[in-house]
Design a protein around this motif. Structure first.
Motif, PDB file in Angstrom:
ATOM      1  N   GLN A 178       2.240   3.900  10.725  1.00  0.00           N
ATOM      2  CA  GLN A 178       1.080   4.543  10.083  1.00  0.00           C
ATOM      3  C   GLN A 178       1.273   6.047   9.976  1.00  0.00           C
ATOM      4  O   GLN A 178       1.011   6.653   8.933  1.00  0.00           O
ATOM      5  CB  GLN A 178      -0.194   4.214  10.872  1.00  0.00           C
ATOM      6  N   GLN A 179       1.777   6.644  11.061  1.00  0.00           N
ATOM      7  CA  GLN A 179       2.027   8.088  11.068  1.00  0.00           C
ATOM      8  C   GLN A 179       3.126   8.467  10.076  1.00  0.00           C
ATOM      9  O   GLN A 179       3.003   9.403   9.305  1.00  0.00           O
ATOM     10  CB  GLN A 179       2.514   8.539  12.461  1.00  0.00           C
ATOM     11  N   GLN A 194       0.950   4.195  -2.615  1.00  0.00           N
ATOM     12  CA  GLN A 194       0.596   5.561  -2.220  1.00  0.00           C
ATOM     13  C   GLN A 194       1.721   6.546  -2.509  1.00  0.00           C
ATOM     14  O   GLN A 194       1.480   7.714  -2.846  1.00  0.00           O
ATOM     15  CB  GLN A 194       0.266   5.530  -0.725  1.00  0.00           C
ATOM     16  N   GLN A 195       2.988   6.073  -2.401  1.00  0.00           N
ATOM     17  CA  GLN A 195       4.131   6.972  -2.621  1.00  0.00           C
ATOM     18  C   GLN A 195       4.442   7.175  -4.107  1.00  0.00           C
ATOM     19  O   GLN A 195       5.297   7.993  -4.449  1.00  0.00           O
ATOM     20  CB  GLN A 195       5.375   6.442  -1.892  1.00  0.00           C
ATOM     21  N   GLN A 201       0.833  -1.216   0.000  1.00  0.00           N
ATOM     22  CA  GLN A 201       0.000   0.000   0.000  1.00  0.00           C
ATOM     23  C   GLN A 201       0.858   1.251   0.000  1.00  0.00           C
ATOM     24  O   GLN A 201       0.574   2.227  -0.705  1.00  0.00           O
ATOM     25  CB  GLN A 201      -0.881   0.052   1.260  1.00  0.00           C
ATOM     26  N   THR A 202       1.887   1.231   0.825  1.00  0.00           N
ATOM     27  CA  THR A 202       2.719   2.428   0.935  1.00  0.00           C
ATOM     28  C   THR A 202       3.463   2.686  -0.379  1.00  0.00           C
ATOM     29  O   THR A 202       3.561   3.830  -0.827  1.00  0.00           O
ATOM     30  CB  THR A 202       3.709   2.290   2.115  1.00  0.00           C
ATOM     31  N   SER A 204       2.065   8.202   6.444  1.00  0.00           N
ATOM     32  CA  SER A 204       0.892   8.910   5.926  1.00  0.00           C
ATOM     33  C   SER A 204       1.408  10.107   5.127  1.00  0.00           C
ATOM     34  O   SER A 204       2.464  10.651   5.429  1.00  0.00           O
ATOM     35  CB  SER A 204       0.006   9.365   7.085  1.00  0.00           C
ATOM     36  N   PRO A 205       0.651  10.522   4.105  1.00  0.00           N
ATOM     37  CA  PRO A 205       1.142  11.613   3.247  1.00  0.00           C
ATOM     38  C   PRO A 205       1.414  12.878   4.063  1.00  0.00           C
ATOM     39  O   PRO A 205       0.716  13.144   5.042  1.00  0.00           O
ATOM     40  CB  PRO A 205      -0.023  11.830   2.260  1.00  0.00           C
TER      41      PRO A 205
END
Lengths: 503, 503
Positions: free
Chosen positions: B497-498, B193-194, B189-190, B501-502
């Motif tokens: 998670q922090q 997302q990145q 996922q990361t 996060s974007p």
């Protein structure tokens, strides 16, 4: 237990000692080259601990009993084993004479004094140095008295024998008296005679990295084995480490490369001896170097006999030019004649390690006389600076009044608790001259080889003459087998006359 | 002998051990940073000798008797002395379970394997490495069996306890199962997302000396004490030496400074823990670090929690620019937002030490699973490359077929005989997240301080929470007193998670 078994147990024990000596040597090297100041207290304690352990192992009653037992089987041992047993006996005697608590206290005081000295010398601070040195000397005198009692030698000779087995100060007194009578006038005459010489001094700045690159090239050329050693920097240059991994050091001055250059070649001479010790016996006493006078003979053979010769400088000149040329160095300064004059220029000066070959023995004689008096109690620590100044004036015509840094605080030896060591420098110089004379006879075109940078035959000769024998022979026997006679100072005097006659 | 006297004798004995450990640590550091190849055999023997001596001293019957005797006077001892006695007991148990011959054989085989590995890894040469590693693993299994018998733990847990006292693989299995369930999807996922992020990568050449100068500046800023330590280079970065003189190392890649930079900050975290251990107890077991999971928590606290944060990168950016700018590095690349994206970019890759924070635990889990099987005999050495490849494909979607160098030969740990160590990296990551959470609660404007390069309050907090306690507390007690609860993996998951996060 049979005598044979006892001998085998002794070999195992000395192999263990070899391993601890390895750790101790490396930790010492590190303390002089790498260690940050805050690490010195812990390091001093660790070094003292292992020094005390080694002393316990070598000097123990059990080791003494094993040696006694092994002696009964002497006839069944090979020649090398017999020599090994003799050296074990010598080391055991040295270690057992002094109890380990005193050894430990001496190592601790020396470590404290040496570590402080690094700063205090920079500050020309005799006042804070004096009590630290006093502590070392008190413990040295205590040791000397005990060793004297055990050996029947004088206190000073008992210390001297730790570095130069079988030598006595009465022999040294005789040889040194001859040098003391000869050298001051010889130095003056040579200074006078060299006055007319035109010297082209390479000037400008010589960055450390360039000096280092040149040093590495020359070390490689003369046969330093970089698979078993390295070059680093320290306050006081030394050759340390272990035969399997020899660590030499130098110090760089950016406006004068000559100090470092010849220093490196000197330490390389020590290193080649260590690297050339008999491989099969490295872990045993018989595989160790044969005293410091022989060790110094190898460094001076390299530096004085080989590297300050016209032949070597004609080989090294172009390499020096390639690394160190700058706008302030005309080509003429790298020519062999000029380098020869530069590297054999006699000029009485303060610092022993920078001294020319003719005044050097006078620096040694000064220290020898003072340390004999310190050990015998005829000189107090607080009176060292004055005594130093007096002798400097007498032997070299120089005053060190209030200049401790370039006077009695210049050397590491006393801080490190080494008394009886200094005379070995000049014994080494004499051995070196005699050995080089023999090498020239054995290798007819030696100088031509050197001028081409070919050191193979010479290194082979040195290996056969000295390195590969370790401590198999006594000092006298070793010189006899290497040169055909025992120490004869004529070769050194003759060498000086040749070296300093006009080109 | 009274119990009090027995305790005093034990302190003296462990002080001696401390001194030998000093020599051993320094010689190990030297072998990785300074030693020429030809020195390795002698060094291996010397290290094995002292390792065997330390094992003998700590594990001797006499030490066991003294501990038993001292236990009778426990009530008369201070809290710290009692904790010290408990740690002595633990070390004695670990040392006495295995006889010194086996320890020595293990140390020798490890030294041989590790020294060969330096070359063989470069050559991607698994064939010649396999038999050397087999030898180490056979001796490790022999040890594990004996320790298992003595402790009642499983063979693997018996090894794990050497690094992480009180932990068990069943606890680790549970925590790791959770990470294994969570991370592969989170990583995917990361990465997804990145994908849209614009990264400005500093390119061009970054000379070693400039990287080193930046590293030294940052080490100084975060509180490394250069009076008690130094930075050097080695194949595999590590933190070694002794608390009084901590030696950290890095390796430089001239076209990518980021590997070395974060590596240095990581080792600096280890170093600050060592430098912050309780000064009065350094020579005693209770003065030593509290296990490797806590040690790693300090390096990851420094690297992951502090130095990859936006606050830190806004402080470090201008320093990085000052040292590393070149024509190929636009100013924008040194801005905090860009650096934050660069230093927190998730990208599954081969090399554990370069892995991003989210994939890192998967590298550890892979090694943990393989080494458990190796120790339990369920995996043969010759099958390691295939098993490695399979798991890499499963956890990170990467193949290491025929690529031993970036696969199973990338780490020093197994060559060095360290099995049971890998899980402590991820225990450390979880501890670090939990500790940083507590620090933020204790220091309200922490991030603002970090963005100004002010680490005083944070270092003080870490000292109070962890460093100054040495091994006074158990791992659980230490986390409890430092953070208010024992290990809770929620903080790590929450941190990831922090962190990812974007912006």
């Amino acid at each position: 237990m049979t005598g044979q078994t006892a001998y085998q147990e002794l070999e195992a024990l000395f192999q263990k000692v070899h391993h601890f000596t390895h750790l101790s040597s490396m930790a010492y090297w590190d303390s002089a080259t790498m260690m940050p100041p805050g690490g010195s207290k812990a390091r001093g304690q660790a070094l003292a601990e292992v020094s005390s352990l080694i002393n316990d192992l070598v000097g123990s009653r059990k080791t003494g009993d094993l040696i006694e037992k092994a002696e009964t089987a002497r006839d069944g041992l090979s020649d090398w084993q017999q020599a090994n047993l003799r050296e074990m006996q010598r080391q055991h005697f040295n270690a057992s004479s002094v109890n380990s608590e005193l050894v430990r206290a001496h190592a601790l005081a020396s470590s404290r004094c040496e570590n402080a000295w690094r700063e205090l010398r920079m500050e020309n601070n005799w006042k804070d140095f004096e009590p630290l040195l006093s502590e070392v000397i008190d413990l040295t005198r205590e040791q000397a008295a005990i060793r004297s009692e055990a050996s029947g030698l004088s206190p000073y000779d008992a210390l001297l024998n730790l570095y130069e087995p079988g030598q006595s100060s009465s022999t040294i007194d005789t040889v040194f008296a001859r040098l003391k009578a000869y050298l001051p006038d010889f130095v003056k005459q040579t200074v006078e005679q060299q006055k007319g010489e035109v010297l082209i001094r390479p000037s400008g700045s010589f960055p450390r990295e360039k000096q280092r690159a040149l040093a590495l090239d020359l070390m490689k050329a003369v046969g330093f084995d970089f698979n078993h050693g390295r070059l680093d920097s320290s306050h006081h240059p030394f050759c340390g480490g272990v035969p399997e991994d020899v660590r030499i050091t130098t110090r760089y001055t950016e406006d004068d490369f000559s100090e470092s250059l010849m220093g490196v070649l000197h330490e390389t001479g020590h290193a080649k001896y260590d690297q050339g010790l008999p491989g099969a016996w490295l872990s045993q006493p018989v595989g160790q170097p044969r005293g410091m006078g022989i060790h110094e003979s190898q460094s001076l053979f390299q530096e004085m006999q080989v590297c300050r010769s016209h032949a070597f400088l004609s080989f090294a000149g172009p390499l020096m030019a390639a690394h160190l040329s700058n706008p302030e160095t005309p080509n003429a300064c790298w020519e062999a004649d000029n380098l020869y004059r530069l590297y054999n220029h006699v000029q009485p000066d303060y610092i022993r390690v920078n001294a020319d070959e003719a005044s050097y023995p006078l620096h040694v004689i000064l220290r020898y006389e003072l340390e004999k008096d310190l050990v015998n109690g005829n000189l107090k620590v607080r009176d060292i600076p004055e005594a130093w100044d007096e002798k400097m004036q007498e032997y070299l015509g120089l005053s060190t009044r209030d200049n401790y840094r370039d006077g009695c605080m210049q050397d590491i030896h006393w801080t490190h608790g080494m008394f009886g060591y200094f005379p070995t420098y000049t014994l080494g110089a004499m051995n070196a001259a005699q050995l080089y004379h023999a090498a020239r006879k054995a290798i007819p075109n030696l100088e031509e080889q050197i001028s081409r940078g070919d050191f193979e035959a010479l290194n082979h000769w040195q290996s056969q003459a000295i390195w590969s024998w370790g401590s198999y022979y006594s000092i006298d026997e070793l010189m006899l087998q290497g040169t055909g006679e025992t120490l004869n100072p004529d070769y050194f005097i003759h060498h000086l006359q040749q070296r300093f006659s006009p080109l």
